[in-house]
Scaffold this active site. Structure first.
Site, PDB file in Angstrom:
ATOM      1  N   ASN A   1       1.104  -2.475   5.545  1.00 29.26           N
ATOM      2  CA  ASN A   1       0.383  -1.205   5.657  1.00 29.26           C
ATOM      3  C   ASN A   1      -0.923  -1.183   4.859  1.00 29.26           C
ATOM      4  O   ASN A   1      -1.868  -0.510   5.257  1.00 29.26           O
ATOM      5  CB  ASN A   1       1.328  -0.090   5.164  1.00 29.26           C
ATOM      6  CG  ASN A   1       0.605   1.219   4.922  1.00 29.26           C
ATOM      7  OD1 ASN A   1       0.211   1.903   5.856  1.00 29.26           O
ATOM      8  ND2 ASN A   1       0.390   1.560   3.650  1.00 29.26           N
TER       9      ASN A   1
ATOM     10  N   TYR B   1     -14.614  -2.566  10.793  1.00 25.93           N
ATOM     11  CA  TYR B   1     -13.252  -2.020  10.689  1.00 25.93           C
ATOM     12  C   TYR B   1     -12.515  -2.256  12.008  1.00 25.93           C
ATOM     13  O   TYR B   1     -11.359  -2.712  12.014  1.00 25.93           O
ATOM     14  CB  TYR B   1     -13.289  -0.520  10.343  1.00 25.93           C
ATOM     15  CG  TYR B   1     -11.899   0.084  10.240  1.00 25.93           C
ATOM     16  CD1 TYR B   1     -11.021  -0.300   9.226  1.00 25.93           C
ATOM     17  CD2 TYR B   1     -11.456   1.028  11.169  1.00 25.93           C
ATOM     18  CE1 TYR B   1      -9.728   0.238   9.151  1.00 25.93           C
ATOM     19  CE2 TYR B   1     -10.179   1.572  11.090  1.00 25.93           C
ATOM     20  CZ  TYR B   1      -9.318   1.171  10.083  1.00 25.93           C
ATOM     21  OH  TYR B   1      -8.048   1.703   9.999  1.00 25.93           O
TER      22      TYR B   1
ATOM     23  N   PRO C   1      -2.103   4.032  14.816  1.00 21.74           N
ATOM     24  CA  PRO C   1      -2.325   5.473  14.699  1.00 21.74           C
ATOM     25  C   PRO C   1      -3.781   5.858  14.975  1.00 21.74           C
ATOM     26  O   PRO C   1      -4.707   5.071  14.761  1.00 21.74           O
ATOM     27  CB  PRO C   1      -1.991   5.777  13.230  1.00 21.74           C
ATOM     28  CG  PRO C   1      -1.384   4.531  12.659  1.00 21.74           C
ATOM     29  CD  PRO C   1      -1.922   3.399  13.496  1.00 21.74           C
ATOM     30  N   GLY C   2      -3.928   7.116  15.397  1.00 20.14           N
ATOM     31  CA  GLY C   2      -5.256   7.729  15.432  1.00 20.14           C
ATOM     32  C   GLY C   2      -5.498   8.392  14.092  1.00 20.14           C
ATOM     33  O   GLY C   2      -5.240   7.807  13.043  1.00 20.14           O
TER      34      GLY C   2
ATOM     35  N   PHE D   1      -7.479   7.922   3.384  1.00 21.09           N
ATOM     36  CA  PHE D   1      -8.263   6.990   4.205  1.00 21.09           C
ATOM     37  C   PHE D   1      -9.754   7.363   4.280  1.00 21.09           C
ATOM     38  O   PHE D   1     -10.628   6.521   4.026  1.00 21.09           O
ATOM     39  CB  PHE D   1      -7.656   6.950   5.617  1.00 21.09           C
ATOM     40  CG  PHE D   1      -8.387   6.095   6.591  1.00 21.09           C
ATOM     41  CD1 PHE D   1      -8.186   4.725   6.629  1.00 21.09           C
ATOM     42  CD2 PHE D   1      -9.297   6.648   7.489  1.00 21.09           C
ATOM     43  CE1 PHE D   1      -8.882   3.921   7.540  1.00 21.09           C
ATOM     44  CE2 PHE D   1      -9.984   5.866   8.399  1.00 21.09           C
ATOM     45  CZ  PHE D   1      -9.777   4.497   8.425  1.00 21.09           C
TER      46      PHE D   1
ATOM     47  N   GLY E   1       0.824  -1.213   0.000  1.00 23.08           N
ATOM     48  CA  GLY E   1       0.000   0.000   0.000  1.00 23.08           C
ATOM     49  C   GLY E   1       0.851   1.254   0.000  1.00 23.08           C
ATOM     50  O   GLY E   1       0.649   2.169   0.802  1.00 23.08           O
TER      51      GLY E   1
ATOM     52  N   ARG F   1      -2.377  -1.375  -5.864  1.00 22.66           N
ATOM     53  CA  ARG F   1      -3.160  -1.786  -7.044  1.00 22.66           C
ATOM     54  C   ARG F   1      -3.098  -0.760  -8.159  1.00 22.66           C
ATOM     55  O   ARG F   1      -3.295  -1.080  -9.318  1.00 22.66           O
ATOM     56  CB  ARG F   1      -4.631  -1.981  -6.654  1.00 22.66           C
ATOM     57  CG  ARG F   1      -4.903  -3.180  -5.775  1.00 22.66           C
ATOM     58  CD  ARG F   1      -6.284  -3.087  -5.169  1.00 22.66           C
ATOM     59  NE  ARG F   1      -6.412  -1.859  -4.381  1.00 22.66           N
ATOM     60  CZ  ARG F   1      -7.527  -1.434  -3.809  1.00 22.66           C
ATOM     61  NH1 ARG F   1      -8.630  -2.128  -3.948  1.00 22.66           N
ATOM     62  NH2 ARG F   1      -7.540  -0.310  -3.107  1.00 22.66           N
ATOM     63  N   ARG F   2      -2.873   0.526  -7.828  1.00 21.80           N
ATOM     64  CA  ARG F   2      -2.934   1.572  -8.860  1.00 21.80           C
ATOM     65  C   ARG F   2      -1.574   1.734  -9.525  1.00 21.80           C
ATOM     66  O   ARG F   2      -0.665   2.344  -8.971  1.00 21.80           O
ATOM     67  CB  ARG F   2      -3.407   2.891  -8.228  1.00 21.80           C
ATOM     68  CG  ARG F   2      -4.887   2.848  -7.866  1.00 21.80           C
ATOM     69  CD  ARG F   2      -5.296   4.038  -7.042  1.00 21.80           C
ATOM     70  NE  ARG F   2      -4.733   4.021  -5.704  1.00 21.80           N
ATOM     71  CZ  ARG F   2      -4.908   4.979  -4.795  1.00 21.80           C
ATOM     72  NH1 ARG F   2      -5.614   6.042  -5.091  1.00 21.80           N
ATOM     73  NH2 ARG F   2      -4.370   4.881  -3.593  1.00 21.80           N
TER      74      ARG F   2
ATOM     75  N   VAL G   1      -3.680  -7.272  -2.560  1.00 17.95           N
ATOM     76  CA  VAL G   1      -3.296  -8.176  -1.464  1.00 17.95           C
ATOM     77  C   VAL G   1      -4.396  -9.182  -1.117  1.00 17.95           C
ATOM     78  O   VAL G   1      -4.152 -10.158  -0.416  1.00 17.95           O
ATOM     79  CB  VAL G   1      -2.868  -7.423  -0.174  1.00 17.95           C
ATOM     80  CG1 VAL G   1      -1.614  -6.604  -0.384  1.00 17.95           C
ATOM     81  CG2 VAL G   1      -3.998  -6.572   0.400  1.00 17.95           C
TER      82      VAL G   1
HETATM   83  P1  NDP Z   1      -4.610   5.490   2.115  1.00 20.39           P
HETATM   84  O1  NDP Z   1      -5.984   5.219   1.596  1.00 20.39           O
HETATM   85  O2  NDP Z   1      -3.978   6.786   1.794  1.00 20.39           O
HETATM   86  O3  NDP Z   1      -3.628   4.301   1.709  1.00 20.39           O
HETATM   87  C1  NDP Z   1      -4.025   2.967   1.703  1.00 20.39           C
HETATM   88  C2  NDP Z   1      -3.050   2.166   0.878  1.00 20.39           C
HETATM   89  O4  NDP Z   1      -3.462   0.785   0.921  1.00 20.39           O
HETATM   90  C3  NDP Z   1      -3.038   2.586  -0.573  1.00 20.39           C
HETATM   91  O5  NDP Z   1      -1.717   2.614  -1.042  1.00 20.39           O
HETATM   92  C4  NDP Z   1      -3.832   1.492  -1.281  1.00 20.39           C
HETATM   93  O6  NDP Z   1      -3.303   1.306  -2.588  1.00 20.39           O
HETATM   94  C5  NDP Z   1      -3.500   0.290  -0.410  1.00 20.39           C
HETATM   95  N1  NDP Z   1      -4.502  -0.772  -0.546  1.00 20.39           N
HETATM   96  C6  NDP Z   1      -5.801  -0.721  -0.172  1.00 20.39           C
HETATM   97  N2  NDP Z   1      -6.423  -1.855  -0.527  1.00 20.39           N
HETATM   98  C7  NDP Z   1      -5.489  -2.637  -1.143  1.00 20.39           C
HETATM   99  C8  NDP Z   1      -5.517  -3.913  -1.745  1.00 20.39           C
HETATM  100  N3  NDP Z   1      -6.636  -4.651  -1.777  1.00 20.39           N
HETATM  101  N4  NDP Z   1      -4.380  -4.402  -2.293  1.00 20.39           N
HETATM  102  C9  NDP Z   1      -3.242  -3.668  -2.259  1.00 20.39           C
HETATM  103  N5  NDP Z   1      -3.143  -2.462  -1.706  1.00 20.39           N
HETATM  104  C10 NDP Z   1      -4.257  -1.946  -1.156  1.00 20.39           C
HETATM  105  O7  NDP Z   1      -4.741   5.326   3.712  1.00 20.39           O
HETATM  106  P2  NDP Z   1      -3.650   5.323   4.874  1.00 20.39           P
HETATM  107  O8  NDP Z   1      -2.307   5.612   4.364  1.00 20.39           O
HETATM  108  O9  NDP Z   1      -4.189   6.142   5.952  1.00 20.39           O
HETATM  109  O10 NDP Z   1      -3.767   3.797   5.322  1.00 20.39           O
HETATM  110  C11 NDP Z   1      -2.661   2.944   5.506  1.00 20.39           C
HETATM  111  C12 NDP Z   1      -2.957   2.016   6.675  1.00 20.39           C
HETATM  112  O11 NDP Z   1      -3.064   2.793   7.870  1.00 20.39           O
HETATM  113  C13 NDP Z   1      -4.258   1.230   6.547  1.00 20.39           C
HETATM  114  O12 NDP Z   1      -4.027  -0.084   7.003  1.00 20.39           O
HETATM  115  C14 NDP Z   1      -5.192   1.977   7.510  1.00 20.39           C
HETATM  116  O13 NDP Z   1      -6.190   1.133   8.025  1.00 20.39           O
HETATM  117  C15 NDP Z   1      -4.209   2.393   8.583  1.00 20.39           C
HETATM  118  N6  NDP Z   1      -4.629   3.482   9.445  1.00 20.39           N
HETATM  119  C16 NDP Z   1      -4.984   4.694   8.907  1.00 20.39           C
HETATM  120  C17 NDP Z   1      -5.375   5.724   9.759  1.00 20.39           C
HETATM  121  C18 NDP Z   1      -5.827   7.042   9.243  1.00 20.39           C
HETATM  122  O14 NDP Z   1      -6.481   7.795   9.991  1.00 20.39           O
HETATM  123  N7  NDP Z   1      -5.527   7.420   8.019  1.00 20.39           N
HETATM  124  C19 NDP Z   1      -5.371   5.548  11.213  1.00 20.39           C
HETATM  125  C20 NDP Z   1      -4.989   4.244  11.648  1.00 20.39           C
HETATM  126  C21 NDP Z   1      -4.618   3.257  10.792  1.00 20.39           C
HETATM  127  P3  NDP Z   1      -4.158   1.002  -3.918  1.00 20.39           P
HETATM  128  O15 NDP Z   1      -5.474   1.710  -3.762  1.00 20.39           O
HETATM  129  O16 NDP Z   1      -3.291   1.536  -5.001  1.00 20.39           O
HETATM  130  O17 NDP Z   1      -4.271  -0.470  -3.930  1.00 20.39           O
HETATM  131  C1  8X3 Z   2      -8.280   4.889  11.444  1.00 24.64           C
HETATM  132  C2  8X3 Z   2      -8.569   5.631  12.702  1.00 24.64           C
HETATM  133  O1  8X3 Z   2     -10.392   6.255  14.392  1.00 24.64           O
HETATM  134  O2  8X3 Z   2     -10.989   6.249  12.016  1.00 24.64           O
HETATM  135  O3  8X3 Z   2      -7.846   3.598  11.704  1.00 24.64           O
HETATM  136  O4  8X3 Z   2     -10.668   4.191  13.187  1.00 24.64           O
HETATM  137  S1  8X3 Z   2     -10.228   5.573  13.087  1.00 24.64           S
END
Ligand code: NDP
Ligand code: 8X3
Length: 253
Positions: free
Chosen positions: A87, A153, A183-184, A190, A9, A34-35, A61
């Site tokens: 990630n 989730y 993380p929060g 996201f 990711g 994926r992109r 994935v």
């Molecule tokens: P983004 O949406 O910016 O990034 C998510 C990444 O995951 C992208 O690169 C996306 O790539 C990839 N991804 C999603 N689905 C798939 C798939 N099926 N196969 C391969 N790659 C995939 O969000 P974040 O950077 O915030 O998220 C990263 C991680 O952090 C996640 O696990 C999220 O749950 C976690 N997180 C995020 C928080 C937030 O507030 N933002 C807080 C806590 C945790 P592509 O679409 O190109 O496949």
């Molecule tokens: C992302 C943070 O609070 O939206 O994992 O679940 S929250």
């Protein structure tokens, strides 16, 4: 010495910032997502901007055959992964359990839990055979607590939290570290994904708050993997200053 770092990711948010952080330190990157357009753009930035060695792999994935095809047969020179950052993940939708959209549930569980497992299953045997490695699992505060409308989730991130603790035990005797990062609020794509492209709802999540950035989390990941070999950070909960937990925060307006 240059390390080989695999980040799932990496096409946006935390993953992209983490790839840049390691590239800056002259490590070698395997980036996935994926992109393809975003992956290609990042690969170009990492190699021409930072001079980093980059292998970019485009796959979903959730597809275990694709995971095995790409990660089960890494090319020579790329097959010794020192650091795996699990990630890739997402939240889709917000709803009470009785009104949940089953397709959203499948996407979250298949990506956040099964995808992480498939990737770990492909990469961890190499680490075991070398008796070294570090796995970073990106969980969430949603893996520590639960909140209304977030049941699935939260369940998927509780699973990541449990897997981090359990894999640390299984991999202990092989000298492999496992770090869970929770993380929060991080401003990335996201919320746009959670609200299925609704920009207004997505930006409201961060209104009146200075959220974390992908770079903040990248910094923490990088720190955890730079400590002396005998030190392992097991678990890190990171929120913005204005957020105490998943449901308590202060907004300026
Ligand atoms: P983004 O949406 O910016 O990034 C998510 C990444 O995951 C992208 O690169 C996306 O790539 C990839 N991804 C999603 N689905 C798939 C798939 N099926 N196969 C391969 N790659 C995939 O969000 P974040 O950077 O915030 O998220 C990263 C991680 O952090 C996640 O696990 C999220 O749950 C976690 N997180 C995020 C928080 C937030 O507030 N933002 C807080 C806590 C945790 P592509 O679409 O190109 O496949
Ligand atoms: C992302 C943070 O609070 O939206 O994992 O679940 S929250």
């Amino acid at each position: 010495m240059k390390r080989t770092v695999l980040i799932t990711g990496a096409t946006s948010g935390i993953g992209e910032a983490t790839a840049k952080k390691y590239a800056e330190a002259s490590d070698r990157l395997i980036i996935t997502g994926r992109r393809k357009d975003k992956l290609d753009r990042l690969a170009e930035q990492l190699s021409s901007g930072y001079g980093a060695g980059v292998l970019s792999l485009c796959f979903d994935v959730r597809d275990k055959d694709q995971v095995e095809k790409h990660l089960g047969n890494l090319p020579a020179g790329w097959d010794k992964v020192d650091i795996l950052v699990n990630n890739a993940g997402l939240a889709v939708g917000l709803s009470h359990i009785d009104e949940g959209v089953i397709d959203d549930w499948d996407r979250m569980i298949d990506t956040n839990v099964k995808g992480l497992l498939y990737v770990t299953r492909a990469i961890s045997p190499g680490m075991v055979s070398r008796n070294s490695g570090h796995i970073i699992n990106i969980a969430s505060i949603a893996g520590k607590e639960v909140y209304e409308n977030g049941s699935v989730y939260c369940a998927s991130k509780h699973a990541v939290d449990a897997l981090s603790r359990a894999m640390r035990i299984d991999l202990l005797k092989h000298g492999i570290k496992v770090t869970n990062i929770a993380p929060g609020m991080v401003e990335t794509e996201f919320s746009l994904v959670r609200f299925k492209g609704d920009n207004e709802k997505a930006s409201a999540v961060y209104s009146g708050i200075e959220p974390l950035t992908g770079e903040d989390i990248a910094e923490a990941i990088f720190y955890c993997t730079g400590l002396p070999d005998h030190v392992c950070i097991n678990d890190l909960v990171i929120t913005p200053k204005a957020q105490a937990n998943a449901t308590n925060n202060v907004r300026k307006n």
